[in-house]
Design a protein around this motif. Structure first.
Motif, mmCIF file in Angstrom:
data_model
loop_
_atom_site.group_PDB
_atom_site.id
_atom_site.type_symbol
_atom_site.label_atom_id
_atom_site.label_comp_id
_atom_site.label_asym_id
_atom_site.label_seq_id
_atom_site.Cartn_x
_atom_site.Cartn_y
_atom_site.Cartn_z
ATOM 1 N N UNK A 26 0.828 -1.199 0.000
ATOM 2 C CA UNK A 26 0.000 0.000 0.000
ATOM 3 C C UNK A 26 0.866 1.255 0.000
ATOM 4 N N UNK A 27 1.948 1.238 0.783
ATOM 5 C CA UNK A 27 2.865 2.384 0.823
ATOM 6 C C UNK A 27 3.597 2.552 -0.508
ATOM 7 N N UNK A 28 3.963 1.437 -1.138
ATOM 8 C CA UNK A 28 4.645 1.502 -2.438
ATOM 9 C C UNK A 28 3.741 2.104 -3.503
ATOM 10 N N UNK A 29 2.491 1.671 -3.536
ATOM 11 C CA UNK A 29 1.544 2.209 -4.514
ATOM 12 C C UNK A 29 1.305 3.698 -4.276
ATOM 13 N N UNK A 30 1.175 4.082 -3.016
ATOM 14 C CA UNK A 30 0.965 5.497 -2.704
ATOM 15 C C UNK A 30 2.160 6.332 -3.143
ATOM 16 N N UNK A 31 3.374 5.791 -2.942
ATOM 17 C CA UNK A 31 4.582 6.509 -3.355
ATOM 18 C C UNK A 31 4.651 6.640 -4.873
ATOM 19 N N UNK A 32 4.291 5.579 -5.591
ATOM 20 C CA UNK A 32 4.295 5.627 -7.047
ATOM 21 C C UNK A 32 3.286 6.650 -7.570
ATOM 22 N N UNK A 33 2.130 6.741 -6.920
ATOM 23 C CA UNK A 33 1.123 7.724 -7.333
ATOM 24 C C UNK A 33 1.638 9.150 -7.169
ATOM 25 N N UNK A 34 2.473 9.368 -6.167
ATOM 26 C CA UNK A 34 3.042 10.702 -5.944
ATOM 27 C C UNK A 34 4.126 11.018 -6.962
ATOM 28 N N UNK A 35 4.972 10.018 -7.248
ATOM 29 C CA UNK A 35 6.152 10.264 -8.082
ATOM 30 C C UNK A 35 5.885 10.163 -9.577
ATOM 31 N N UNK A 36 4.884 9.376 -9.974
ATOM 32 C CA UNK A 36 4.643 9.151 -11.400
ATOM 33 C C UNK A 36 3.348 9.841 -11.824
ATOM 34 N N UNK A 37 3.441 10.954 -12.588
ATOM 35 C CA UNK A 37 2.233 11.671 -12.988
ATOM 36 C C UNK A 37 1.367 10.889 -13.973
ATOM 37 N N UNK A 38 1.929 9.870 -14.612
ATOM 38 C CA UNK A 38 1.162 9.090 -15.581
ATOM 39 C C UNK A 38 0.147 8.198 -14.876
ATOM 40 N N UNK A 39 0.442 7.821 -13.622
ATOM 41 C CA UNK A 39 -0.487 6.994 -12.857
ATOM 42 C C UNK A 39 -1.528 7.860 -12.167
ATOM 43 N N UNK A 40 -2.734 7.347 -12.043
ATOM 44 C CA UNK A 40 -3.769 8.034 -11.292
ATOM 45 C C UNK A 40 -4.591 7.010 -10.518
#
Length: 490
Positions: A34-48
């Protein structure tokens, strides 16, 4: 020596970035994922993140940045806000020097400065939460009330930091003096002070010292109780009252009375009242439920953010003009990273499902009848069943939990060594043997508890030929005291 060219053909396993990420995702727990996904959502603008109630048929680009407004255009809701600000400013301008009239209009008959508390004025629930003080907090509070010397205070803080949850000191004076930057005398002085704190017996380095501190606190110096604690604790543990009576030249009845006082009135673990009793909640990764005659496996995705690739950026890549090279390369790189993450998540879910399905197949009897029917199983069994490597199975089963009709268990719980029963040749899990030992001890006569050899004989009668040392090992793992201690407790 000479320089020449050679052509060699070889096979190598190369860990691509995609494979590395998939392996990393596979071994993450629910919280870490869950923390990894949240971090990816912050760092990668392509993901939403997609809300659960979002429409599945949303048009492309709908959830991306707004395309209906130019960069320099004003926000549509800004104008009413500006009008509201002007109205407020005008109201105060009109008041001017007519403050008395303004206050009279605003007054509701109460004295100014005295307001009835409303729901909004009450502290929120999280502001009213509290916790019990820990042993360290309790000792620190007493230390700062008792000591004024800076060196002794520094030594005392280091001593308290090295006291475990049971109340025992787990560091040497030299180590603590070095950590605090003080002398050994300062450490000794601080230790004397702390050993006088509540709870009585705290700061001792072993059981004997802990009990002697309590004996002195109760003014029992020179009594039979002190002599037994000082010289005969091993005999007391083994209930050798006759040996103690002979050594101290007293009656066995006196020894038994003094021993009863030591056992029931003195505390071997002074930190016990401050032990944390917080409940640790486990969220299962897999649910196994029985529907008709079959077991159904369902992955638990609750609590994970649902992610997808933002269609706005895909539309940008589809444009042949209007996007510079640097921007296009950045979006492409972020898009690949997002695709790897989504594929890695899908692969993770598929692998967990396969492993869970294989476990259910091997352990159907356990799901039906409980731990007495748990079969011995190793990683290799599941790996061969689903055609994967043992290391992959090990990663999947790390920090994962399964909810079954028999309760919630770690996936690693199902992997145990086993024994073969005599006669039938049936394999029995080591956990089943432990459960049998626990039941025997639970049902034993407190006045005559079972010895390890008696447990061995009982298991042998059931077809389980187990060595006595194995029974002793399992008993220690189950935290079951030896026969002499169980008899005394009984």
């Amino acid at each position: 020596m000479e320089a020449r060219l050679e052509l060699k053909l070889s096979q190598k396993l190369i860990m691509t970035p995609q494979l590395q990420q998939a392996i990393k995702l596979l071994q993450l727990s629910r919280l870490e994922l869950s923390q990894t996904l949240a971090q990816e959502l912050v760092e990668n603008p392509v993901l939403e993140e997609v809300s659960p109630d979002a429409a599945e048929d949303a048009s492309e680009g709908e959830l991306g940045p707004s395309e209906s407004m130019d960069a320099g255009s004003a926000a549509p809701d800004r104008q009413p806000e500006a009008e509201g600000e002007r109205e407020l400013k005008t109201e105060f301008d009109q008041v001017g020097t007519r403050w008395d009239e303004y206050i009279d209009e605003m007054s509701d008959g109460r004295d100014f400065g005295a307001m009835e508390p409303s729901e909004d004025d009450r502290p929120t629930y999280d502001q009213t939460l509290t916790r019990l003080p820990s042993l360290s907090d309790h000792l620190m509070w007493q230390l700062h009330l008792s000591v004024s010397d800076d060196a002794v205070l520094a030594a005392g803080e280091v001593i308290i930091g090295n006291i475990d949850d049971d109340g025992y000191l787990r560091a040497t004076p030299d180590e603590m003096a070095g950590d605090a930057g003080v002398t050994l005398r300062d450490v000794e002085n601080a230790l004397v002070v702390i050993q006088g704190f509540d709870p009585v017996g705290v700061g001792a380095r072993d059981l004997k010292e802990c009990l002697l501190i309590q004996v002195r606190y109760l003014d029992l110096q020179g009594t039979l109780v002190e002599k037994i604690v000082q010289e005969h604790l091993p005999d007391l543990e083994k209930r050798k009252y006759q040996n103690v009576a002979k050594a101290l030249n007293v009656t066995q009845q006196d020894v038994m009375e003094a021993s009863a006082f030591i056992i029931h009135e003195l505390e071997p673990k002074p930190g016990r009242p401050f032990a944390s009793a917080d409940t640790q909640y486990v969220v299962p990764d897999v649910y196994v439920t029985k529907v008709d005659e079959h077991y159904v496996i369902q992955l638990n995705d609750e609590g994970f953010p649902r992610v997808r690739i933002n269609p706005y950026y895909r539309k940008i890549l589809g444009q042949k003009e209007g996007v510079d090279k640097t921007t296009r390369e950045y979006i492409e790189e972020r898009l690949r990273s997002a695709q790897w993450l989504i594929k890695g998540m899908e692969q993770r879910n598929k692998t967990i499902y396969k492993v869970a399905e294989s476990i259910v197949k091997f352990q159907t009897d356990f799901l039906e009848h409980g731990i007495s029917n748990l079969k011995p199983m190793v990683l290799k069994d599941v790996a061969e069943d689903i055609s994967m490597h043992e290391s992959t199975i090990s990663r999947v089963t790390t920090s994962k939990y399964m909810h079954t009709p028999q309760g919630i268990f770690p996936l690693k719980f199902f992997f145990t060594s086993g024994f073969t029963t005599a006669g039938t040749g049936t394999e029995v899990s080591s956990l089943t043997v432990k459960d049998a030992i626990q039941k025997m001890v639970r049902e034993e006569d407190a006045a005559a508890p079972l010895k390890d050899q008696q447990i061995v004989d009982t298991l042998k009668a059931r077809g389980l030929d187990i060595a006595r040392r194995t029974v002793a090992k399992y008993r220690e793992e189950l935290k079951i005291p030896p026969t002499s201690v169980r008899k005394r407790m009984g």
